[in-house]
Motif scaffolding. Sequence first.
Motif, mmCIF file in Angstrom:
data_model
loop_
_atom_site.group_PDB
_atom_site.id
_atom_site.type_symbol
_atom_site.label_atom_id
_atom_site.label_comp_id
_atom_site.label_asym_id
_atom_site.label_seq_id
_atom_site.Cartn_x
_atom_site.Cartn_y
_atom_site.Cartn_z
ATOM 1 N N VAL A 183 15.811 32.312 41.261
ATOM 2 C CA VAL A 183 14.866 33.286 41.807
ATOM 3 C C VAL A 183 15.572 34.592 42.166
ATOM 4 O O VAL A 183 15.087 35.681 41.871
ATOM 5 C CB VAL A 183 14.161 32.701 43.051
ATOM 6 C CG1 VAL A 183 13.430 33.797 43.826
ATOM 7 C CG2 VAL A 183 13.161 31.632 42.633
ATOM 8 N N GLY A 218 6.818 29.694 42.709
ATOM 9 C CA GLY A 218 7.891 30.216 41.880
ATOM 10 C C GLY A 218 7.747 29.788 40.429
ATOM 11 O O GLY A 218 7.997 30.578 39.509
ATOM 12 N N GLY A 240 6.933 32.570 37.779
ATOM 13 C CA GLY A 240 8.042 32.697 36.845
ATOM 14 C C GLY A 240 7.603 32.522 35.403
ATOM 15 O O GLY A 240 8.023 33.275 34.517
ATOM 16 N N VAL A 288 6.979 35.916 42.605
ATOM 17 C CA VAL A 288 8.220 35.136 42.619
ATOM 18 C C VAL A 288 8.978 35.402 43.912
ATOM 19 O O VAL A 288 9.572 34.490 44.506
ATOM 20 C CB VAL A 288 9.091 35.483 41.391
ATOM 21 C CG1 VAL A 288 10.476 34.844 41.515
ATOM 22 C CG2 VAL A 288 8.425 35.013 40.109
ATOM 23 N N PHE A 330 11.149 33.243 47.275
ATOM 24 C CA PHE A 330 12.583 33.416 47.513
ATOM 25 C C PHE A 330 12.987 32.886 48.884
ATOM 26 O O PHE A 330 12.293 33.089 49.866
ATOM 27 C CB PHE A 330 12.956 34.893 47.394
ATOM 28 C CG PHE A 330 14.387 35.181 47.744
ATOM 29 C CD1 PHE A 330 15.414 34.460 47.156
ATOM 30 C CD2 PHE A 330 14.707 36.156 48.666
ATOM 31 C CE1 PHE A 330 16.733 34.712 47.480
ATOM 32 C CE2 PHE A 330 16.025 36.421 48.992
ATOM 33 C CZ PHE A 330 17.041 35.698 48.397
ATOM 34 N N CYS A 381 12.323 28.405 48.979
ATOM 35 C CA CYS A 381 12.324 27.386 47.933
ATOM 36 C C CYS A 381 13.542 26.473 48.043
ATOM 37 O O CYS A 381 13.558 25.378 47.474
ATOM 38 C CB CYS A 381 12.239 28.020 46.548
ATOM 39 S SG CYS A 381 13.649 29.063 46.116
ATOM 40 N N SER A 408 12.206 28.923 35.041
ATOM 41 C CA SER A 408 11.011 28.721 35.865
ATOM 42 C C SER A 408 10.402 27.333 35.712
ATOM 43 O O SER A 408 9.916 26.751 36.682
ATOM 44 C CB SER A 408 9.943 29.776 35.516
ATOM 45 O OG SER A 408 10.421 31.078 35.737
#
Length: 661
Positions: A93, A234, A238, A257, A261, A264, A318
Amino acid sequence: MAPQERNSYVEEDDSQNTTNNLSNIDLSGGFVNKGYENDSTDVAIPKNTTPAEKEKKKATDFDDLLPYVGEFGLYQKILFLLMIPFAFFVAFVYFSQIFMTIVPEEHWCWVPDLANLTVEERRALAIPPSNGPFSHDRCKMYSTDFKQALAEGRTTPDDEWPVVACQYGWEYNKSDVPYDTIASELDWVCEKDNLAATAQAIFFCGAIVGGLVFGWIADKYGRIPALVGTNLLGFTAGVGTAFCDSFWSFAMCRFLVGLAFDNCFTMMYILVLEYVGPKWRTFVANMSIALFFTLAASLLPWIALWADDWRMFAMGTSLPFALAILTPWLVPESARWLVSQGKIDRALTILKKFERINKTKIPEKVLSDFTESSLKTIKESEAECRTYSVLDLFKTPRLRRNAILLIVIWMAISLVFDGHVRNVGSLGLDIFLTFTIASATELPADTFLTAVLDRWGRRWLACGSMVISGIFSLLATAVPVGGPSASLAILGRFAVNISYNIGLQYAAELLPTVVRAQGVALIHIMGYVASIVAPFVVYLANISQDLPLLILGVLGIAGGLLCLFLPETMDTEMPQTLADGENFGKDQKFWDNPCFARKKVEDDDEENPGKYTKRPSVSTTEPQEFVRAVPSAIGSRASIRASIRASTRASTRRREEKNVV
């Protein structure tokens, strides 16, 4: 790396629970990182307490149950290994956008009428020469009828041909970036060369919002739903990135996304630390970052080269996020969060699972004492209604000064760190190799910091590492571009890694308990604001290759020197109230250094001259053995780099205290 508005370095309940506030008192005088506390009260046990009395007193805190289920048994080892995919996710990420938006340094205007000529022939005829680092202009071309020029047999331009901006797009020399990126596909060069930096800034805007959203989810619905939700977001955003065909669609996907961050990985990081015994937390906390995160970051450039296309790269980095959907079946919910919600039975069920897998057994009496203590703590928390605001940090002069210094210093650290991360493309070497080497500096930096942080202190170490980072950055501008400048810049990155890892622990230890969560959150958000600026600092390399390093160098030195105006927090009581925070460090001198100034001879102890003494937290007539606090459900929004110091150092301190005694 990383963020949050109400960072549970301390649970927010600490600001409302006078009983829990007592848990910050260090009865041993040893180091306890009060930024990472238990949900329930820590217990100080006199050394001469009988075993029966000791067991009765100890069975009141979750940390006291871990020796019965195993501090690092089979289940904990499984959880430690399960951190690997989440460490990879956060590295993907954070760094993947760099390799989606890089542009080959050498590019020039595309002229369709000259498509049948070789590259050298096209440039010789259609592109004006340049006095810069390249032999040709990257943004302009001659304007003429090239078909007629070819018919006339021309191979060189006419001096009278007018020069105009590129009209038909660009072509690229792919020797340094051998695959298409969204920046090269959409021609984010020349007058559009700021779009990559803008997209990265938008990503950090998403990170701020994500801290708020998923922090609320974690507090309301639990850590596992937040962990699954942030990773699935994400995954979705992604994959969506791979289908973008415009700047705005790309920026929107990167914003989404950005929401994922940090959290995750951090949620998983905290959950594992919670279930590991105190003497293993230093290993788990540091090695999960130093090994897993560093490995992921170092591999990322080669994944991009292997994918050979930015869309495939986006998909490849992703799709693995979808594995997070298995988390509820593999990872237990935070027992501390469950207890704080009154769901003690569910917490005990999790402990039974630990018993089964680790082949251990918790005595029923211990479980009974723990349940009784947890219920009592919940009732006391509900009865206390006093609340505090982050604005309280700015109402008194010393506390206000420290808060402002912490904000400014953390912004400088965040900007310098992210600037070094993204400036690898301007160092004159292969960006993929340089990025790998620079990322690998995380391992020795983390290892070094683990060895010296509790010996050298925070203040001088933060100052020294930041200043050294700045000096190396400035030196990199004074040597030839390429190997010499890249080597110095990488050393600067190594030094700022150390500063970054000190940063938020320093804040968590310096701010008073009653506003610590909100204060650390504010500081972290301001760090994200600085990170938003970092891509534009790196963008200045388009004007002068030395500008980014000059700015990073000056900021590093300035930020490092500011650290000296903060009080030292090593081996001190942590401030509990606002008054404690206002008075904290008043007895310290500017040149005090833990390596020297804290050693003094005890006049009443002839057998131990020069004995290192720590100021006692509580007056007591008996030697005390301190039972170490767990990193609490460090909440929803703990930063990776702040949390890397969430590991306990009690075992080391206890050994030192035994030697002293």
